[in-house]
Design a protein around this motif. Structure first.
Motif, short mmCIF file in Angstrom:
data_model
loop_
_atom_site.label_atom_id
_atom_site.label_comp_id
_atom_site.label_asym_id
_atom_site.label_seq_id
_atom_site.Cartn_x
_atom_site.Cartn_y
_atom_site.Cartn_z
N GLU A 348 -10.91 5.13 -3.59
CA GLU A 348 -9.84 4.86 -4.54
C GLU A 348 -9.28 6.16 -5.12
OE1 GLU A 348 -10.05 0.84 -6.97
OE2 GLU A 348 -11.93 1.94 -7.11
N THR A 349 -10.17 7.09 -5.45
CA THR A 349 -9.73 8.35 -6.03
C THR A 349 -8.85 9.13 -5.06
OG1 THR A 349 -11.83 8.42 -7.27
CG2 THR A 349 -10.56 10.44 -7.18
N ARG A 350 -9.23 9.14 -3.79
CA ARG A 350 -8.41 9.82 -2.77
C ARG A 350 -7.06 9.12 -2.60
NH1 ARG A 350 -13.19 10.11 0.52
NH2 ARG A 350 -12.34 8.41 1.76
N ASP A 351 -7.10 7.79 -2.56
CA ASP A 351 -5.85 7.05 -2.36
C ASP A 351 -4.92 7.17 -3.56
OD1 ASP A 351 -6.34 6.17 0.22
OD2 ASP A 351 -7.44 4.40 -0.45
N MET A 352 -5.48 7.31 -4.76
CA MET A 352 -4.63 7.52 -5.93
C MET A 352 -3.92 8.87 -5.85
SD MET A 352 -4.18 5.01 -7.91
CE MET A 352 -3.45 5.84 -9.33
N LYS A 353 -4.55 9.86 -5.25
CA LYS A 353 -3.84 11.14 -5.05
C LYS A 353 -2.65 10.94 -4.13
CE LYS A 353 -4.25 16.02 -3.97
NZ LYS A 353 -2.97 16.05 -3.24
N SER A 354 -2.83 10.14 -3.07
CA SER A 354 -1.71 9.82 -2.17
C SER A 354 -0.60 9.10 -2.94
CB SER A 354 -2.19 8.95 -1.01
OG SER A 354 -3.13 9.63 -0.23
N PHE A 355 -1.02 8.24 -3.88
CA PHE A 355 -0.05 7.51 -4.70
C PHE A 355 0.75 8.47 -5.57
CE2 PHE A 355 1.32 5.05 -8.39
CZ PHE A 355 1.82 3.90 -7.80
N PHE A 356 0.05 9.36 -6.29
CA PHE A 356 0.73 10.34 -7.13
C PHE A 356 1.67 11.22 -6.30
CE2 PHE A 356 -2.76 9.70 -10.29
CZ PHE A 356 -1.96 9.43 -11.39
N ASP A 357 1.18 11.69 -5.15
CA ASP A 357 1.99 12.59 -4.32
C ASP A 357 3.25 11.89 -3.82
OD1 ASP A 357 0.10 14.52 -4.71
OD2 ASP A 357 -0.84 14.31 -2.73
N ALA A 358 3.14 10.61 -3.46
CA ALA A 358 4.31 9.85 -3.00
C ALA A 358 5.33 9.69 -4.12
CB ALA A 358 3.88 8.48 -2.47
N CYS A 359 4.86 9.42 -5.33
CA CYS A 359 5.76 9.28 -6.48
C CYS A 359 6.47 10.59 -6.79
CB CYS A 359 4.98 8.82 -7.72
SG CYS A 359 4.24 7.19 -7.58
N ILE A 360 5.69 11.68 -6.77
CA ILE A 360 6.25 13.00 -7.07
C ILE A 360 7.29 13.40 -6.02
CG2 ILE A 360 5.66 15.47 -7.10
CD1 ILE A 360 2.97 14.58 -8.47
#
Length: 421
Positions: A348-360
């Protein structure tokens, strides 16, 4: 493995054919005993006929008779599947080190048969074990799923589908127990349909999405873990369907809102696998079952990117952009889930980084396209807010030196955005 998990296809490997759906036999030898073009009923291989030459099988038979519970039958199944795997592995070694391979399983091989033949005989015994359990009303979700794997390994996917369909339709099936059955049925349906597309055979009678919709209706929302497992799987299937219709988009949005609701609660981590004690009503036996993990972040990332597909290029509209922003603002600013990485799994922690990066990345592109200074300033403020939220998410949860570096990276990027113009 000794429990037979993940061994789908090993029986097909034993006889080189993969079994056959048409004849329904464990060894795929549908030509024997046919009269008038119809397959004759296969004679069942009983344990009693094997025990004189194999004392271990006699012990297994006695154990099943003395303790007729789902757990005991599951142990019997795993024992037979372990033997089958050893025989198949031995058959593969023939020609390399034949003497060593033959000695290794010589006690499992009867007269006038080789390792391949012994594997088929044990497969028939395994089939008898499942049939006996069904006749005696001995059942559990785990035993049934083990039977499904066996049917798949012997080239009988439609029988596996029928078994799952009957199980979830039974009034005796508990909603808290059957999430795995619904998910496995959807998976089997998908595999049958994929094979039908390439071979021209008949598709599955039910599509994965229709199965999962039924499952969601049948599973109470207070069965939080099971409900979330099914909901996330349904979202994944809907996102794979092309083209995405307005009806599918509306359904996805509704499912996302429900998923966000289920993710709330600081004292409950829906992602963690836990050990449940599931009591069997018929035998008062307790069976340990490990729940599947639910990675909410991976579904959030998939849904965000799926929505972004309709907000890029010449056809992008303000409504599409707002839909993307609605997703990430709901998760990051209006839910507990996006506050911190504390309590989340590594995945989950890794996938949340992907989430933040996609938003940014999304907001960076949008900001670069703005010519109006006022609107560009608004996008810059939104981008800075995303960086600050990402920094807070990882800084508050610890996570070691790697995530410290991630925080430092976000901080540098934030400073660049703030002072770039």
């Amino acid at each position: 493995g000794e429990d037979g998990n993940g061994a789908v296809g090993f029986l097909g490997k034993a006889d080189g054919t993969g079994g056959g759906e048409d004849d329904g036999s464990a060894d795929g030898s549908g030509d024997d005993g046919r009269e008038g073009g119809r397959p004759a009923k296969k004679a069942r291989v009983e344990f009693g006929s094997q025990t004189r030459s194999d004392p271990t099988l006699a012990l297994l038979q006695n154990a099943l008779e003395a303790v007729p519970t789902p757990k005991m039958y599951l142990e019997g199944s795993r024992f037979l599947r372990m033997r089958i795997q050893r025989l198949v592995d031995n058959d593969d070694l023939q020609g390399n080190d034949e003497e060593e391979a033959e000695d290794d399983v010589s006690h499992l091989i009867g007269e006038d048969e080789d390792a391949n033949g012994a594997a088929k005989r044990h497969a028939q015994l395994l089939e008898t074990l499942y049939e006996t359990a069904a006749e005696k009303g001995i059942s559990s979700s785990t035993l049934l799923l083990d039977n499904v794997d066996f049917l798949f390994s012997t080239g009988q996917p439609r029988k596996a589908e029928e078994l799952l369909s009957d199980a979830v339709s039974s009034a005796e099936t508990k909603p808290s127990d059957d999430a795995r059955l619904w998910l496995r049925w959807a998976e089997v349906s998908q595999l049958i349909s994929e094979e039908a597309a390439t071979s021209g055979t008949t598709k599955s009678s039910s599509s994965p999405t229709s199965i999962l919709r039924r499952a969601l209706k049948r599973t109470p929302i207070h069965e939080r873990h099971s409900h979330t497992l099914i909901l996330t799987e349904l979202m994944q299937h809907l996102m794979m369907e092309q083209p995405s219709s307005s009806k599918a988009k509306a359904e996805l949005k509704s499912l996302f809102q429900k998923l966000l609701l289920l993710s709330q609660g600081s004292n409950y981590s829906i992602a963690y696998a836990k050990k449940n004690k599931v009591a069997d009503d018929d035998n008062d036996e307790e069976e340990e079952m490990e729940d599947d993990k639910v990675n909410l972040a991976s579904t959030f990332v998939a849904y965000l990117k799926h929505t972004m597909l309709y907000s890029t290029g010449e056809e992008a509209t303000a409504d599409n952009d707002n839909a993307v922003r609605s997703i990430y603002t709901s998760i990051l600013y209006h839910s507990n889930y996006g506050k911190s990485c504390a309590g989340k799994t590594e995945e989950e922690t890794r996938d949340m980084k992907s989430f933040f990066d996609a938003c940014i990345q999304f907001e960076s592109v949008k900001m670069g396209r703005r010519k109006d200074k006022k609107k560009k300033k608004g996008r810059k403020m939104e981008l800075c807010k995303l960086y600050e939220t990402a920094i807070g998410f990882y800084a508050n949860g610890g996570g070691g030196s790697y995530w410290r570096k991630v925080v430092d990276g976000y901080q540098r990027d934030l400073d660049d955005v703030k002072y770039s113009f």
